[in-house]
Design an enzyme around this catalytic site. Structure first.
Site, PDB file in Angstrom:
ATOM      1  N   ASP A  45      67.157 -12.493   3.907  1.00 40.19           N
ATOM      2  CA  ASP A  45      67.510 -13.576   4.826  1.00 40.19           C
ATOM      3  C   ASP A  45      68.866 -14.185   4.483  1.00 40.19           C
ATOM      4  O   ASP A  45      69.601 -14.636   5.366  1.00 40.19           O
ATOM      5  CB  ASP A  45      66.424 -14.660   4.809  1.00 40.19           C
ATOM      6  CG  ASP A  45      65.167 -14.219   5.545  1.00 40.19           C
ATOM      7  OD1 ASP A  45      65.240 -13.223   6.291  1.00 40.19           O
ATOM      8  OD2 ASP A  45      64.125 -14.871   5.367  1.00 40.19           O
ATOM      9  N   GLY A  46      69.215 -14.186   3.197  1.00 42.02           N
ATOM     10  CA  GLY A  46      70.519 -14.690   2.799  1.00 42.02           C
ATOM     11  C   GLY A  46      71.648 -13.847   3.372  1.00 42.02           C
ATOM     12  O   GLY A  46      72.715 -14.369   3.727  1.00 42.02           O
ATOM     13  N   HIS A  50      74.669 -14.998   5.915  1.00 42.10           N
ATOM     14  CA  HIS A  50      76.076 -14.657   5.700  1.00 42.10           C
ATOM     15  C   HIS A  50      76.658 -13.976   6.934  1.00 42.10           C
ATOM     16  O   HIS A  50      77.787 -14.278   7.354  1.00 42.10           O
ATOM     17  CB  HIS A  50      76.197 -13.750   4.481  1.00 42.10           C
ATOM     18  CG  HIS A  50      77.598 -13.384   4.125  1.00 42.10           C
ATOM     19  ND1 HIS A  50      78.614 -14.302   4.007  1.00 42.10           N
ATOM     20  CD2 HIS A  50      78.176 -12.177   3.886  1.00 42.10           C
ATOM     21  CE1 HIS A  50      79.739 -13.701   3.685  1.00 42.10           C
ATOM     22  NE2 HIS A  50      79.504 -12.397   3.620  1.00 42.10           N
ATOM     23  N   ASN A 126      69.529 -22.029   9.540  1.00 38.92           N
ATOM     24  CA  ASN A 126      68.299 -22.427   8.841  1.00 38.92           C
ATOM     25  C   ASN A 126      68.151 -23.941   8.723  1.00 38.92           C
ATOM     26  O   ASN A 126      67.252 -24.526   9.294  1.00 38.92           O
ATOM     27  CB  ASN A 126      68.261 -21.803   7.442  1.00 38.92           C
ATOM     28  CG  ASN A 126      67.396 -20.572   7.385  1.00 38.92           C
ATOM     29  OD1 ASN A 126      66.971 -20.053   8.413  1.00 38.92           O
ATOM     30  ND2 ASN A 126      67.143 -20.081   6.187  1.00 38.92           N
ATOM     31  N   GLU A 127      69.043 -24.554   7.928  1.00 36.91           N
ATOM     32  CA  GLU A 127      68.884 -25.985   7.691  1.00 36.91           C
ATOM     33  C   GLU A 127      70.145 -26.626   7.123  1.00 36.91           C
ATOM     34  O   GLU A 127      71.045 -25.949   6.617  1.00 36.91           O
ATOM     35  CB  GLU A 127      67.719 -26.264   6.736  1.00 36.91           C
ATOM     36  CG  GLU A 127      67.961 -25.927   5.292  1.00 36.91           C
ATOM     37  CD  GLU A 127      67.639 -24.520   4.892  1.00 36.91           C
ATOM     38  OE1 GLU A 127      68.503 -23.872   4.254  1.00 36.91           O
ATOM     39  OE2 GLU A 127      66.530 -24.052   5.201  1.00 36.91           O
ATOM     40  N   ARG A 152      65.383 -43.783   0.402  1.00 37.54           N
ATOM     41  CA  ARG A 152      65.827 -43.601  -0.974  1.00 37.54           C
ATOM     42  C   ARG A 152      64.981 -42.500  -1.585  1.00 37.54           C
ATOM     43  O   ARG A 152      63.752 -42.519  -1.499  1.00 37.54           O
ATOM     44  CB  ARG A 152      65.687 -44.880  -1.791  1.00 37.54           C
ATOM     45  CG  ARG A 152      66.214 -44.699  -3.223  1.00 37.54           C
ATOM     46  CD  ARG A 152      66.079 -45.951  -4.047  1.00 37.54           C
ATOM     47  NE  ARG A 152      66.581 -45.746  -5.395  1.00 37.54           N
ATOM     48  CZ  ARG A 152      66.480 -46.625  -6.384  1.00 37.54           C
ATOM     49  NH1 ARG A 152      65.875 -47.791  -6.175  1.00 37.54           N
ATOM     50  NH2 ARG A 152      66.964 -46.358  -7.582  1.00 37.54           N
ATOM     51  N   THR A 165      60.355 -22.120   8.161  1.00 36.78           N
ATOM     52  CA  THR A 165      59.545 -21.375   7.183  1.00 36.78           C
ATOM     53  C   THR A 165      60.223 -21.309   5.822  1.00 36.78           C
ATOM     54  O   THR A 165      59.653 -20.742   4.889  1.00 36.78           O
ATOM     55  CB  THR A 165      59.303 -19.943   7.686  1.00 36.78           C
ATOM     56  OG1 THR A 165      60.572 -19.317   7.923  1.00 36.78           O
ATOM     57  CG2 THR A 165      58.498 -19.939   8.969  1.00 36.78           C
ATOM     58  N   ASN A 168      62.182 -26.137   4.367  1.00 39.61           N
ATOM     59  CA  ASN A 168      61.342 -27.113   5.064  1.00 39.61           C
ATOM     60  C   ASN A 168      59.865 -26.941   4.724  1.00 39.61           C
ATOM     61  O   ASN A 168      59.150 -27.920   4.508  1.00 39.61           O
ATOM     62  CB  ASN A 168      61.558 -26.993   6.568  1.00 39.61           C
ATOM     63  CG  ASN A 168      60.538 -27.758   7.373  1.00 39.61           C
ATOM     64  OD1 ASN A 168      60.611 -28.961   7.509  1.00 39.61           O
ATOM     65  ND2 ASN A 168      59.557 -27.039   7.929  1.00 39.61           N
ATOM     66  N   SER A 170      58.540 -25.686   2.015  1.00 39.07           N
ATOM     67  CA  SER A 170      58.259 -26.093   0.642  1.00 39.07           C
ATOM     68  C   SER A 170      58.211 -27.613   0.496  1.00 39.07           C
ATOM     69  O   SER A 170      57.639 -28.132  -0.468  1.00 39.07           O
ATOM     70  CB  SER A 170      59.319 -25.519  -0.305  1.00 39.07           C
ATOM     71  OG  SER A 170      60.570 -26.152  -0.117  1.00 39.07           O
TER      72      SER A 170
END
Length: 267
Positions: A45-46, A50, A126-127, A152, A165, A168, A170
């Site tokens: 997925d990385g 990219h 992704n995020e 905080r 998935t 988020n 985790s």
């Protein structure tokens, strides 16, 4: 067909990239690094992240397909030993009964970062995360220009449905089907007391809503946009909304999202 291949760089992925080029040549494909029609990601997925950011300026005119060589790949439809079948289908030579490729479009996240020194804009697959570098993050969270909460804690994560998935999940966020046009806000280790009160659970906003985060003290912060990290000490605000653009994936065979979830987390 114009194509481009981006691999993870490990020996297996490089070997598969070379094999793909050979097969593509046999099918008459044209290697095009500037304006491909299809970008093939070989890795995990990385690698897909990219590839996405490499062609971010051409997102409307490109479709992506992933070949999986790692341990977990939500963006990959194909395994290492299936390259001949993939290339055959890409060339329209899959034999009798071959399905026509289907293009699926998934929403993205638009992030506008305002600093004392200027404004930056990004698109995430992704995020986006905002974290305190030297201590806790202190920030005001607004939804649709109305103050919602004073936060905080370690940080805030805002994800796309296709990224739900990943980090988020985790954080206890919900997994959303990637066709849903929404963004999700998840807390990272929030502190709740008489001064700082937060919901303590993930929030899902529809595409016509937006979220603004304001830095409420002088603080060193780390911003992560997919795999890109920035370190800032002059952040004023971050505005997040569902982007107008969408990413396109080409499907040469069915691979339902919930089947991917089951394979990744249950099987």
């Amino acid at each position: 067909m114009r194509y481009y291949v981006l691999d993870r760089g490990d020996s297996l992925s490089v070997e598969l990239a070379e094999q793909f080029h050979k097969l593509a040549g046999e099918h008459g494909f044209e290697l095009d690094a500037k304006s491909p029609e299809i970008v093939v990601s070989i890795g995990g997925d990385g690698t897909m992240l990219h590839a996405f950011h490499t062609f971010i300026d051409r997102i409307p005119s490109i479709a992506f397909v992933g070949v999986h060589t790692g341990h977990l790949g939500f963006y990959a439809d194909w395994k290492a030993d299936e390259l001949p079948e993939l290339v055959s289908l890409m060339g329209g030579k899959g034999g009798p009964g071959t399905m026509k490729p289907r293009i699926v479009n998934y929403p993205l996240l638009e992030v506008e970062i305002t600093k004392k020194s200027g404004t930056l804009s990004y698109i995430c697959l992704n995020e986006f995360t905002l974290k305190g570098t030297d201590g806790t993050l202190v920030a005001q969270v607004d939804i649709n220009d109305q103050m919602f909460e004073m936060f905080r804690g370690d940080g805030i994560c805002i994800s796309t449905p296709s990224g739900s998935t990943a980090y988020n999940k985790s954080l206890g966020g919900a997994m959303l089907h990637p066709t849903i046009e929404a963004l999700q806000i998840s807390e990272i280790a929030s502190i709740n007391n008489r001064v700082f009160r937060t919901m303590g659970s993930a929030l899902v906003l529809p595409k016509h809503h937006h979220c603004d985060i304001y830095s409420r003290k002088e603080q060193n912060l780390t911003i992560t946009l997919d795999h890109i990290s920035l370190h800032l000490n002059d952040l004023l605000s971050v505005k997040c909304r569902v982007a107008r653009q969408k990413i396109s994936f080409v499907r040469y065979r069915p691979f339902p999202f919930w089947e991917r979830v089951r394979n990744a987390f249950l099987d």
